[in-house]
Design an enzyme around this catalytic site. Structure first.
Site, short mmCIF file in Angstrom:
data_model
loop_
_atom_site.label_atom_id
_atom_site.label_comp_id
_atom_site.label_asym_id
_atom_site.label_seq_id
_atom_site.Cartn_x
_atom_site.Cartn_y
_atom_site.Cartn_z
N HIS A 417 0.61 -0.86 0.25
CA HIS A 417 0.12 0.10 0.15
C HIS A 417 0.98 0.85 0.35
CE1 HIS A 417 -3.41 -2.64 1.80
NE2 HIS A 417 -3.23 -2.91 0.52
C1 LIG Z 1 -0.59 -7.13 -5.64
C2 LIG Z 1 -1.41 -6.17 -5.42
C3 LIG Z 1 -2.48 -6.57 -4.33
C4 LIG Z 1 -3.18 -5.29 -3.63
N1 LIG Z 1 -4.39 -5.41 -2.91
C5 LIG Z 1 -4.70 -4.13 -2.90
C6 LIG Z 1 -6.47 -4.47 -2.33
O1 LIG Z 1 -7.07 -5.41 -2.47
N2 LIG Z 1 -6.98 -2.89 -2.35
C7 LIG Z 1 -6.86 -1.69 -1.72
O2 LIG Z 1 -6.66 -0.69 -1.22
N3 LIG Z 1 -5.13 -1.53 -2.58
C8 LIG Z 1 -4.39 -3.25 -2.98
N4 LIG Z 1 -3.89 -2.55 -3.50
C9 LIG Z 1 -3.05 -0.95 -3.76
C10 LIG Z 1 -3.58 -0.67 -4.19
O3 LIG Z 1 -3.99 -0.77 -5.54
C11 LIG Z 1 -2.31 0.68 -5.55
O4 LIG Z 1 -2.35 1.62 -4.58
C12 LIG Z 1 -2.99 1.58 -6.25
O5 LIG Z 1 -3.64 0.66 -7.06
C13 LIG Z 1 -2.06 2.65 -6.73
O6 LIG Z 1 -2.31 2.88 -8.04
P1 LIG Z 1 -1.61 4.43 -8.91
O7 LIG Z 1 -2.38 4.75 -9.65
O8 LIG Z 1 -0.84 4.97 -7.76
O9 LIG Z 1 -0.29 3.40 -8.94
P2 LIG Z 1 -0.37 1.93 -10.41
O10 LIG Z 1 -1.77 1.40 -10.37
O11 LIG Z 1 0.65 1.37 -9.39
O12 LIG Z 1 -0.17 3.09 -12.04
C14 LIG Z 1 0.83 3.52 -12.04
C15 LIG Z 1 1.51 3.34 -14.14
O13 LIG Z 1 2.35 3.68 -14.26
C16 LIG Z 1 3.02 2.56 -15.19
N5 LIG Z 1 4.72 3.89 -15.25
C17 LIG Z 1 5.44 3.43 -13.82
N6 LIG Z 1 6.18 4.06 -14.73
C18 LIG Z 1 6.39 3.86 -15.90
C19 LIG Z 1 6.93 5.25 -16.88
N7 LIG Z 1 8.15 5.62 -16.90
N8 LIG Z 1 6.46 5.49 -18.71
C20 LIG Z 1 4.88 5.14 -18.25
N9 LIG Z 1 3.71 4.12 -18.12
C21 LIG Z 1 4.53 3.90 -16.65
C22 LIG Z 1 2.81 1.15 -14.68
O14 LIG Z 1 3.13 0.24 -15.52
C23 LIG Z 1 1.63 1.18 -13.82
O15 LIG Z 1 0.80 0.97 -15.09
C24 LIG Z 1 -2.29 -3.97 -3.88
C25 LIG Z 1 -1.56 -3.54 -4.88
C26 LIG Z 1 -0.65 -4.86 -5.01
C27 LIG Z 1 0.55 -4.30 -6.32
#
Ligand SMILES: Cc1cc2nc3c(=O)[nH]c(=O)nc-3n(C[C@H](O)[C@H](O)[C@H](O)COP(=O)(O)OP(=O)(O)OC[C@H]3O[C@@H](n4cnc5c(N)ncnc54)[C@H](O)[C@@H]3O)c2cc1C
Length: 492
Positions: A417
């Protein structure tokens, strides 16, 4: 084919990037380019089965849907952690636990993000099929429901009974403010399908002429000139290509967003000097003082066969600074390749005091950085987790019909998280202001869990979607740069 310019470039098509691109492209006069480095899909029919299947978390070793990072839970221990690396990001591969931050969590945010201020945004992102009413949305993109009481997995049902016998109250709606207790997890699952932000927000708007979504495209850095973000460099073969933009919104997640800022010369001056990157703007908080939930996995044995195929987590108990998680199946069944054969019971510290940091490799700053969690650094964190393990062990011992509680094992890990690597605020360590604008750089925003001032005391996903929605709908509109005027070259 990549355009040479977009009014808005969104970096990363994960949970937040999917929502941001969808909401900003609501304005047909604004061109939006979403750049995602992982693989993609164009429709539900085209989406891989393991991404749709809510009972599978496809981030095990060798997964083509995940990026892996070296991690140090404590200074003495090492492991790796995974995050989603595909359209939809971590929200496309996660446990589908969709629970809101508590009002007390948001009290640590700037005042414009108080629970009362953001309730309308929490409502707008969801359709809650169990609890219609003032607290819940009825026409938002993300479906939210709980497993009916009479259909709970045997482990979830036994856990609930045991918690109630131990004196804990049943909480009907974990997304409502109120006292602690044991309740059913709000899940973004419909008919067994995980409906993350890519499916809920992005796929329905892919047809828009003003929205371009490109997958398999890594952004190398943001180009800053005279204190303003003017372009991004994307990898192309062994070289790089420049795409100009009026505004860049970084949504690369809590690991890659701070890394990208540092690769662009925005970050702590001492750290940039160490890795040999020319400083554009000194922001001491980039990559520092992050928070995440430490989680102790208690391994045990079943006494009899239990069904597979349920959501990994259907019920939880909240008490004080602890969340107890009776996972329904061994991780080896839910996370292909993870190799964890025994079922586990999670003990999560919901309000950790320890703070970690992202450490870039000096020899190759573009490579996967180390996540230095520094868990258990604070004595109270140790004491609270020890208390949680004691409570969980007692509960397991009471679930005699299902659980063989002899020979319990414990392993310290993380709930995945990660939050606060580019914190929102107005103190010296803050990286973005309350509108998600990078402090001191024009035309650049960060919108993902890296801007959370600290990890909420619940899973962060619902709060991340709320943040991205709020940015795309209201913050963005009041901050939107003047529309790009297309240059017209008359024929000679
Ligand atoms: C296995 C797992 C299970 C989880 N389960 C839960 C749950 O059940 N409930 C909950 O509340 N939270 C859960 N979490 C946490 C939650 O899913 C994340 O906190 C949330 O999805 C993060 O969203 P975000 O947009 O910040 O990042 P992300 O969804 O990680 O998105 C970042 C994106 O940017 C892309 N990216 C990165 N660098 C670059 C670059 N240089 N150029 C182009 N693209 C790039 C990546 O490929 C990715 O697609 C879980 C996380 C994981 C990994």
């Amino acid at each position: 084919m990549l355009p040479a310019h977009a009014d808005v470039v969104v970096v990363g098509g994960g949970s937040c990037g999917s929502v941001v691109a969808a909401r900003i492209s609501d304005d047909p006069d604004r061109s939006v380019l979403l750049l995602e480095e992982g693989p993609g899909y164009r429709s539900v029919a085209d989406t891989p089965r393991e991404i749709l299947d809510a009972a599978t978390i496809p981030v095990g070793p060798g997964s083509r849907w995940a990026a892996t990072f070296p991690a140090r839970p404590t200074p003495e221990t090492g492991t790796t952690v995974s995050r989603g690396r595909l359209l939809g990001g971590s929200g496309a591969v996660n446990g589908a636990y969709f629970v809101r931050a508590r009002p007390g969590d948001l009290a640590h945010w700037p005042a414009s993000w108080s629970y009362d201020e953001v309730l309308a945004d929490f409502r707008a992102v969801e359709t809650d099929t169990d609890f219609p009413g003032d607290l819940h949305g009825s026409d938002g993109p993300v479906p939210v429901a709980r497993v009916p009481w009479d259909r709970l997995h045997p482990v979830s049902a036994a856990f609930h009974r045991t918690a109630v016998s131990a004196g804990f109250a049943t909480v009907d709606d974990l997304n409502a403010p109120g006292p602690d207790g044991v309740g059913r997890v709000p899940l973004n699952i419909r008919d067994g399908m995980r409906v993350g932000p890519a499916l809920a927000y992005l796929l329905p708007v892919l047809h828009r002429p003003n929205l371009t979504v490109t997958t398999g495209t890594e952004v190398l850095r943001v180009v800053v000139a005279n204190g303003r973000a003017v372009a991004v460099k994307v990898a192309e073969g062994t070289g790089a290509r420049t795409i100009t933009a009026d505004h860049v919104v970084v949504c690369a997640g809590a690991v890659r967003s701070p890394q990208l800022l540092m690769l662009s010369g925005i970050g702590p001056a001492d750290e940039l000097r160490r890795i040999g990157i020319t400083l554009q703007h000194n922001l001491s908080g980039v990559g520092r003082d992050f928070t995440d939930h430490p989680e102790v996995a208690i391994g045990y044995r079943y006494r009899r066969d239990v069904p597979t195929g349920s959501p990994l987590l259907e019920t939880v108990l909240h008490t004080g600074t602890l969340e107890l998680r009776p996972y329904t199946v061994p991780f080896g069944a839910a996370i292909p390749g993870s190799g964890v054969a025994d079922p586990v019971f999670g003990v999560v510290l919901t309000r950790p005091r320890s703070r970690g940091r992202i450490v870039l490799d000096r020899a190759d700053p573009r490579s996967a950085p180390v996540l230095d969690y520094r868990y258990l650094g604070h004595p109270q964190d140790r004491a609270d987790l020890r208390e949680g393990v004691r409570l969980a062990s007692n509960m397991l011992a009471a679930m005699t019909d299902l659980v063989d509680a002899s020979g319990l094992t414990t392993t310290l890990g993380t709930s995945l998280h990660l939050s606060g690597t580019c914190r929102m605020g107005d103190d010296e360590g803050a990286v973005v202001d309350e509108r998600c604008r990078v402090r001191g750089i024009d035309g650049l925003s960060v919108v993902d869990t890296s801007v959370f001032p600290e990890v909420p005391s619940r899973g962060p996903h619902a709060t991340a979607v709320m943040l991205a929605h709020r940015f795309g709908v209201s913050l963005w509109r009041s901050e939107a740069p003047r529309r790009h005027t297309r240059r017209f070259t008359p024929p000679v």
